[in-house]
Scaffold this motif. Structure first.
Motif, mmCIF file in Angstrom:
data_model
loop_
_atom_site.group_PDB
_atom_site.id
_atom_site.type_symbol
_atom_site.label_atom_id
_atom_site.label_comp_id
_atom_site.label_asym_id
_atom_site.label_seq_id
_atom_site.Cartn_x
_atom_site.Cartn_y
_atom_site.Cartn_z
ATOM 1 N N MET A 183 -7.214 5.342 3.947
ATOM 2 C CA MET A 183 -7.928 4.361 4.975
ATOM 3 C C MET A 183 -8.146 4.724 6.516
ATOM 4 O O MET A 183 -8.730 4.400 7.172
ATOM 5 N N GLY A 184 -7.460 5.892 6.995
ATOM 6 C CA GLY A 184 -7.617 6.185 8.286
ATOM 7 C C GLY A 184 -6.241 6.007 9.118
ATOM 8 O O GLY A 184 -6.405 5.965 10.476
ATOM 9 N N VAL A 185 -5.287 5.473 8.811
ATOM 10 C CA VAL A 185 -4.298 5.125 9.475
ATOM 11 C C VAL A 185 -3.696 6.093 10.537
ATOM 12 O O VAL A 185 -3.542 5.860 11.741
ATOM 13 N N VAL A 186 -3.768 7.403 10.147
ATOM 14 C CA VAL A 186 -3.220 8.550 10.886
ATOM 15 C C VAL A 186 -4.155 8.793 11.890
ATOM 16 O O VAL A 186 -3.922 9.114 13.271
ATOM 17 N N ARG A 187 -5.423 8.792 11.450
ATOM 18 C CA ARG A 187 -6.515 8.812 12.591
ATOM 19 C C ARG A 187 -6.593 7.691 13.692
ATOM 20 O O ARG A 187 -6.909 7.871 14.781
ATOM 21 N N GLU A 188 -6.311 6.652 13.127
ATOM 22 C CA GLU A 188 -6.394 5.331 14.170
ATOM 23 C C GLU A 188 -4.877 4.942 14.635
ATOM 24 O O GLU A 188 -4.920 3.683 14.881
ATOM 25 N N ALA A 189 -3.656 5.909 14.642
ATOM 26 C CA ALA A 189 -2.727 5.609 14.894
ATOM 27 C C ALA A 189 -2.503 5.065 16.644
ATOM 28 O O ALA A 189 -1.680 4.132 16.663
ATOM 29 N N TYR A 212 0.752 -1.003 0.034
ATOM 30 C CA TYR A 212 -0.172 -0.087 -0.026
ATOM 31 C C TYR A 212 0.905 1.215 -0.003
ATOM 32 O O TYR A 212 1.762 1.158 0.490
ATOM 33 N N SER A 213 0.494 2.233 -0.824
ATOM 34 C CA SER A 213 1.070 3.576 -0.700
ATOM 35 C C SER A 213 0.762 4.337 0.532
ATOM 36 O O SER A 213 -0.266 4.225 1.156
ATOM 37 N N VAL A 214 1.562 5.420 0.887
ATOM 38 C CA VAL A 214 1.495 6.204 1.993
ATOM 39 C C VAL A 214 0.033 6.852 1.680
ATOM 40 O O VAL A 214 -0.799 6.955 2.775
ATOM 41 N N GLY A 215 -0.341 7.498 0.613
ATOM 42 C CA GLY A 215 -1.596 7.837 0.364
ATOM 43 C C GLY A 215 -2.808 7.003 0.740
ATOM 44 O O GLY A 215 -3.868 7.355 0.893
ATOM 45 N N GLU A 216 -2.606 5.892 -0.054
ATOM 46 C CA GLU A 216 -3.537 4.793 0.397
ATOM 47 C C GLU A 216 -3.926 4.672 1.873
ATOM 48 O O GLU A 216 -5.066 4.562 2.165
ATOM 49 N N LEU A 217 -2.845 4.640 2.434
ATOM 50 C CA LEU A 217 -2.897 4.180 4.079
ATOM 51 C C LEU A 217 -3.628 5.425 4.646
ATOM 52 O O LEU A 217 -4.433 5.297 5.600
ATOM 53 N N ILE A 218 -3.037 6.746 4.163
ATOM 54 C CA ILE A 218 -3.638 8.017 5.010
ATOM 55 C C ILE A 218 -5.273 7.703 4.663
ATOM 56 O O ILE A 218 -6.102 8.407 5.248
#
Length: 81
Positions: A27-33, A19-25
């Protein structure tokens, strides 16, 4: 633990996919860090505990001796005794 991460993100991740960083962002990875960090910490702790148990079991079995006795009048069959 991937199931827990998928649940936290509310998405289904494809196994083996990059997954690219953009895709992860997206998906909410930052929000659910925080949740993902807790899941990762739990996974690391479980792995360390499993390694500790593995070493303990190996050390116990390495030193364990069994007393074998012949079974009846056979040459190649033994029992623990």
């Amino acid at each position: 633990h991937w199931g827990d991460i998928q649940e936290a993100l509310g998405v289904e991740l494809e196994e083996g996919k990059d997954y690219s960083v953009g895709e992860l962002i997206e998906m909410g990875v930052v929000r659910e860090a925080s949740a993902i960090g807790a899941i990762a910490t739990k996974a690391v702790q479980e792995a360390a505990l499993m390694e500790l148990f593995r070493k303990k079991v190996e050390s116990v079995w390495a030193e364990l001796e069994f007393d074998l006795k012949p079974y009846k009048d056979t040459k190649d069959v033994f029992i623990l005794g």
